[in-house]
Design a protein around this motif. Structure first.
Motif, PDB file in Angstrom:
ATOM      1  N   GLY A  61      13.039   4.818   0.598  1.00  0.00           N
ATOM      2  CA  GLY A  61      12.067   3.607   0.314  1.00  0.00           C
ATOM      3  C   GLY A  61      12.428   2.821  -0.491  1.00  0.00           C
ATOM      4  N   HIS A 176       8.314  10.816   2.756  1.00  0.00           N
ATOM      5  CA  HIS A 176       9.639  10.449   3.077  1.00  0.00           C
ATOM      6  C   HIS A 176      10.034  11.048   4.303  1.00  0.00           C
ATOM      7  CE1 HIS A 176      10.875   8.760  -0.643  1.00  0.00           C
ATOM      8  NE2 HIS A 176      10.504   9.696  -1.437  1.00  0.00           N
ATOM      9  N   ASP A 342      14.930   6.281  -3.883  1.00  0.00           N
ATOM     10  CA  ASP A 342      13.606   6.677  -4.219  1.00  0.00           C
ATOM     11  C   ASP A 342      13.479   6.670  -5.690  1.00  0.00           C
ATOM     12  OD1 ASP A 342      11.143   8.308  -3.916  1.00  0.00           O
ATOM     13  OD2 ASP A 342      12.116  10.119  -3.990  1.00  0.00           O
ATOM     14  N   ARG A 388       7.556   0.159  -1.672  1.00  0.00           N
ATOM     15  CA  ARG A 388       7.078   0.746  -2.746  1.00  0.00           C
ATOM     16  C   ARG A 388       5.811   0.102  -3.377  1.00  0.00           C
ATOM     17  NH1 ARG A 388      10.776   5.030  -3.124  1.00  0.00           N
ATOM     18  NH2 ARG A 388       9.797   5.819  -5.463  1.00  0.00           N
ATOM     19  N   HIS A 399       5.910   5.657  -3.865  1.00  0.00           N
ATOM     20  CA  HIS A 399       5.619   5.315  -2.478  1.00  0.00           C
ATOM     21  C   HIS A 399       4.530   4.372  -2.003  1.00  0.00           C
ATOM     22  CE1 HIS A 399       7.455   9.929  -1.950  1.00  0.00           C
ATOM     23  NE2 HIS A 399       8.138   8.972  -2.882  1.00  0.00           N
TER      24      HIS A 399
END
Length: 500
Positions: A61, A176, A342, A388, A399
């Motif tokens: 992400g 995810h 991430d 994000r 996220h």
């Protein structure tokens, strides 16, 4: 059907199959559906025509706000305040200093339009992305703003609604594994079938040329998009075809005759069904390995690639494109990836390094296509699980949903932004039911972007360039009729315009 089946009948078989698989009622995959679209496009392609799409997937992400950074004073100051920047436009928190952005300032042909119709926005790329900034400023890269999975157009109020039938959302947002799976296979985590595999199934059903197995190739290990009901995905490593070791002349105690005997046994037809199927799979693998090895015997492009994982993956893609005649293909989709995005923590420490690798590898790959004379026939583009949050969690971001993506190639209408530039905002409405300002309409909390462009639109734009007709498009993109003219939504067009 046999290989002598007329092309129009083969096309109808493909569309019938892919249409059945597309109408799933969820957001379709952003990139990997194009492996199947390649087959549809090939039916329409003139003899000798070749096109390739290369998906660069950023696992984890990607943080959109430190990838494409506001540069004009008004919006930079908003960005900096939200991300904890220092006074005088200096770095702080997870905000980058404005002075660090000078070398990657983007100079578009026309300024991007924001959600209020204003055109005063400026952007720069992350300071490590000098290569892609150069490609943008010379007309070889475009930016698609705020794209992400949507089943149909959605407003903030509709997103908050309890009516999930009238206002459906992609399943398992912000997860995810689920979002990676949705973008690659149309379904949340647990899916065992992807679009590339569905294409392989069709190839087997129609007894088409076996080399069509090379329509979709992963240089990044196992990817669900290439798994089918009966077909298996095709993978290569950065060193080339993956061999069956007992069948190579350099194994089995160095005895070529033993290896040859094993290979012969592996190719034999057997009476026992399980043994015969095992040998059929093995033979297909051996034939594919031989074809790839032949293709890679072509002269290696002299362009210097980075020696990290992504650089090596894209170098292998360039070599496979160089050997496209030996592979017997006219349409190909490649999948490469880089992980580590991430970044709930250490965003400032790690994010720039990752983006620098993306920029260097994609720039080298574009230069290699120029060297091979196929820059107008090859388009690369980025994808990621999701964007994000714009807000900081202290040392990183959390996220999100929509994000910005890059499209690179000679056929790209470059030095332009497509879509709407989202507001720089994290406030969350007032009252109950919530009343949102215009700036609050295009995020769903903490600056998580509500996509203004769907992955179906993005895929359709690439697919049209690839050769898929408007008539065929709904058969391979099951949600596309929820956008554009069929849905009465001219503000969500099928063709976003970034391909010429």
């Amino acid at each position: 059907m046999t290989s002598s089946t007329p092309p129009d009948l083969q096309r109808r078989a493909f569309l019938r199959r892919s249409g059945q698989l597309a109408l799933t009622g969820t957001a379709l995959p952003f990139a990997m559906n194009l492996a199947a679209l390649g087959e549809a496009a090939a039916f329409n392609a003139p003899s000798g025509d070749y096109k390739a799409l290369v998906c660069v997937f950023l696992y984890g992400g990607n943080d959109y706000a430190n990838t494409l950074i506001p540069y004009d004073d008004t919006h930079y100051n908003l960005y900096s305040a939200i991300r904890g920047g220092g006074s005088g436009q200096t770095a702080g928190g997870i905000a980058l200093a404005k002075s660090a952005l000078t070398s990657t300032l983007l100079n578009p042909i026309a300024a991007p339009v924001d959600s209020q119709g204003q055109t005063g926005r400026q952007f720069a790329l992350n300071p490590t992305m000098t290569g892609l900034a150069g490609l943008f400023n010379t007309g070889k890269m475009a930016v698609q703003l705020n794209v992400g999975p949507l089943v149909k157009p959605l407003t903030r109020a509709q997103y908050n609604s309890n009516d999930k039938v009238s206002f459906p959302r992609p399943p398992q947002l912000f997860s995810h594994n689920d979002q990676q799976s949705i973008w690659q296979s149309s379904s949340p985590e647990g899916s065992t079938v992807g679009w590339g595999g569905n294409l392989g199934d069709l190839t087997l059903e129609n007894s088409l040329n076996s080399k069509l197995v090379f329509t979709g190739i992963s240089v990044s290990g196992n990817a669900v998009f290439l798994s089918g009901d009966t077909a298996l995905q095709y993978q290569v490593s950065t060193s080339g075809a993956i061999k069956i070791r007992p069948a190579t002349n350099t194994w089995v105690y160095g005895n070529p005759s033993v290896a040859a005997a094993i290979t012969s046994l592996m190719r034999e037809n057997r009476v026992h069904k399980l043994e015969n199927e095992y040998n059929a799979v093995t033979k297909r693998a051996l034939d594919a390995e031989s074809a790839v090895t032949t293709a890679l015997s072509e002269t290696v492009p002299s362009t210097v690639f980075p020696t990290d994982s992504l650089g090596n993956q894209l170098k292998m893609v360039a070599r496979l494109i160089k050997g496209r005649v030996a592979l017997g293909v006219r349409r190909q989709v490649f999948f490469v990836s880089i992980g580590g995005f991430d970044l709930h923590d250490n965003l400032i420490r790690d994010h720039g390094t990752l983006l620098g690798r993306v920029s260097a590898a994609m720039t080298a790959f574009y230069n290699a296509t120029v060297e091979m004379g196929v820059e107008n026939q090859v388009t690369s583009f980025t994808a990621s699980d999701f964007g994000r949050t714009l807000s900081s969690n202290g040392d990183g971001s959390d996220h999100g949903w929509g994000s910005h993506h890059f499209v690179v190639g000679g056929a790209v209408d470059g030095q332009r932004y497509f879509g709407e530039a989202p507001p720089i905002n994290v406030t969350d409405g007032t009252g109950w039911p919530r009343v949102y300002t215009a700036a609050e309409q295009w995020h769903v909390g903490q600056g998580r972007l509500l996509p203004r462009t769907s992955v179906d639109q993005y895929a359709a734009t690439l697919a049209k360039w690839f050769g898929v007709t408007d008539t065929e498009m709904p058969q391979v993109l099951g949600n596309i009729n929820n956008f554009g003219t069929p849905a009465g939504r001219a503000d969500y067009p099928w063709d976003l315009g970034f391909m010429t």
